[in-house]
Motif scaffolding. Sequence first.
Motif: not given
Length: 723
Positions: A449-461
Amino acid sequence: MNLKFRSTIFTALLLGAASINFSASVPDEGMYPLSDLNRAGLKKAGLKINETDIYNPGNIGLVDALVQVSGCSGSFVSPNGLIITNHHCAFSAVQLASTPAFNYLQNGFVAQNQEQEIEAKGLTIRITESYEDVSAKILNAVAHVTDPVERINIIQKKRQELAREAEKKDPSIKAEVSEMFMGKSYVLFHYKTIEDVRLVYIPRQDIGEFGGETDNWVWPRHTGDFSFLRAYVAPDGKSAKYAKTNVPYKPKKHLKVNPNGVNENDFVFILGYPGRTFRHRPAAYIAYQQQYLLPYTSELYDFQNNQMLQAGKDDKATELALATRVKRNANVLKNYRGKLKGLRNIDLIGAKQQEDVELATFIASKPELKAKYATLMQDIDNHYKLVFTDAQKELWMNNLYTGIRSLQLANTIYDFKEALAKQPSEKAKKAFFDGNIDRLKKSLSDVFESFNLQADKNIAAHMFAQAQSFENKNVIQTIVNKNFTSVQQAEDYITGLIANSKVVNQELLLQEVLKDPASLLAYNDGLLGLAAAFSQEFAPFRAELKRREGVLNRLMGDYVAVKEVFQAKNFIPDANSTLRLTYGNIKGYSPVDAVYMSPFTTVKGLLEKGNSGNPEFTFPQAIEQAWLNKNFGPYTKPGTNDVPVNILYNMDTTGGNSGSPIMNAYGELIGVNFDRSYDATINDFAWNEAYSRSIGVDIRYVLWIADKIDNAQFIIKEMGVKN
C-alpha cells in the motif's frame, strides 16, 4: 552554560518512582499517573473541581471520556461515541480512504449523518478501565536471577502471563503490563478496545495541515489540527469489527465543550496517553542519543522523504500512497533535529555527567549503599561503552526493513518459506500453507500500500552505500562477504537484486510465487537469498542486544532506586503510553533574546502567512472571505475582533499527547493539543518552564471552521454547543 545553572535545571528535571504512588516537588512538571492526582497540587494551581471529578476508582470521572486513538489521544464529546482528536492522528485512515477521484486528504470529508460515515481503516480505540500494581509479582520472579537474558525473558513472560490471567478473568477487556520504571516497577492496565472506528468530519488539508513542514514544531502556528471520529460497537455493546449493523458506542462520560475558550494565564490541564520520555537515564544514554540515534535517523528519514516526494511528484496515486510514510518521517526528523539543537543548547550531557559524579560520590559516602551499589556507575559506563562500539550497525539493522520495503517483503516471504519447509509431510505443508496464507497476503498487502519501486531502489542504494563504509565492529558481514571494491558496486548490487525479484511485483508474487506450497518452496532469487543471509547474521547480534537489554534492566532499576535515596524523594515515572495528567497555564515565552511569543494566534495571522508565497501557507478562500466580512459568529476572542486559532501553554507533553483534550479549571474542553514548540522537542529528555511550551488548536477555531467554512453545524449541535 554555567554549571550551577545546568545543575539547577537538571535537578529540577530528574524525576522517578519506586511504587505506584508517585510524587514530585515540582508541581508544574510531570506526567502524573492517575494514582497520584491527590499529590499533584491541582487545587492550589487553580483547579475548580475536585480531583475525584477527574478520577475516582469505582465512579465516573473525566478520565472515562479519554481514549487512545492508535498512537494518539482523543476524547468523547457526545453521548453517541463522537471523538475529537487531531487531523494528523486520523491522517493514515483518511489517506487509505482517498483515491485520486475522491481525495478526502486534500478536500476533507464531512458526513452529514451517520449513514455517510466511512470506515477509518487501521484505527482502533482503547479506553482505560482500571489498573493495579504488579511490581512485586514480576520482580519476585527474577529476584535470584543473575543471567541477563534469562532475567529479561522471565520478565517478559511474567508480564504476558499476568495479562492473559486478567483477560481470562474478564474476557471483555484487553490487558497489558506496562513498565513504569525499567527493572523497577510494573502496572497491569485493563483496556476496553473498540475496533470499529469511522470518519465523521475531517477538515481539508489546507486547514488541517496549514503550514506543513515549514510550521511543524514551530510557534506561532495557525493549524486546524482537528478531526472527528465515531466509535461503533455491536448491537449488544461488545467490541466488533466494522459492520453496517454496528451502533454508536455509548461512553460512560463525554466532555462538555466550552465555546468561550480561555485567556492568557488561565489554568489548564490535559489528560492523555503520552508516548515515551527518557528523563531518568544517565549521561551516557543522552550521549548515545546525541551522537548516534538522533543524527542517523533524522538524516536517513530526510533522504527517504526526498525519494518518496520525487516518486509522487507527477503521480497523484503514488503521492497519496506514500503520504503517510512521508508525513511520519517528516515529523520524526524535524523532532529529532529539534532535540539535537536543545541538547547542545543546554548541554544536558554535561549536566547529567555532573549529576552522575555527585551520585557516585554519594554512594561511596554511605557504607550501606556502597555495599550494594559500589560498581553501579562504572557498570553503567561500561554498558554504554559497549553500545557505542557497534551503534552504527544496530541503527542500520533496525532501519533495514522499514527503510527498504523490498527487503521487508523478501524477509516476510523467507520467514514463511522457512516455516513451511519445516513441516514434516506434504499434507502438513498444505495445511500450514492453507491455514496461514491469508494472513501472509494481508501482511504483504499492507506493505504494498505504501510501496514505490524506484524510491525503494534509491533508499536501498543509499543504505548499502552507508554499510559499505562501516568499519570495525560496525561492519555488516553479509555485505563484506560480497567483496565490493567501491560504493557504486554496493549500490548496483542491491538495486539489481530488487529489479530482478518477483517479490516486489505484487501480481507475480501472488499468482506465481504464492500459488501453492510447491511454487513457494521452488522459488528463489537473489533478494530472498540476501534476506536469508541477513537473518543468519543478525540472529546472534539480536541475541547480544537482548543480553544487553537484560543488563540495562537491572542497572536502571538500581540507578533509580539509589537516586531516590540521594534526592530523598519519589519520582514521577517516565511516560510510557499510559494515561497521565499534566497541568499548567496559557502562557507565552521568550525563545531567544529580545523576542516574546504571545500565547494566541488569530485568523489575521493565518492570512498574513498566506501572503508569503509559500505553497504550504495556502488556505481556503472561504476563510479570507469570512474574515473580511467579519463573519465570526460567537467565536471571537474578547478584545481582538478575531477568531483565535492556536494556543500556547507550559504543560508537560510529548508524543502520544497528540489529540489530548485541553481542559479549563472546570474540566471543560477548550482546545486540542497537537504539538510542541521547536525548543520543547527536548521535553523527552528534559523539561524546563523557561522553554517547554506545547501547542493546541483553540476550540473556538474548531467551531468556527465547522460552522462558517465546512457547513458541519451538525457537529456543533451534537456536542451540545449553543451558538
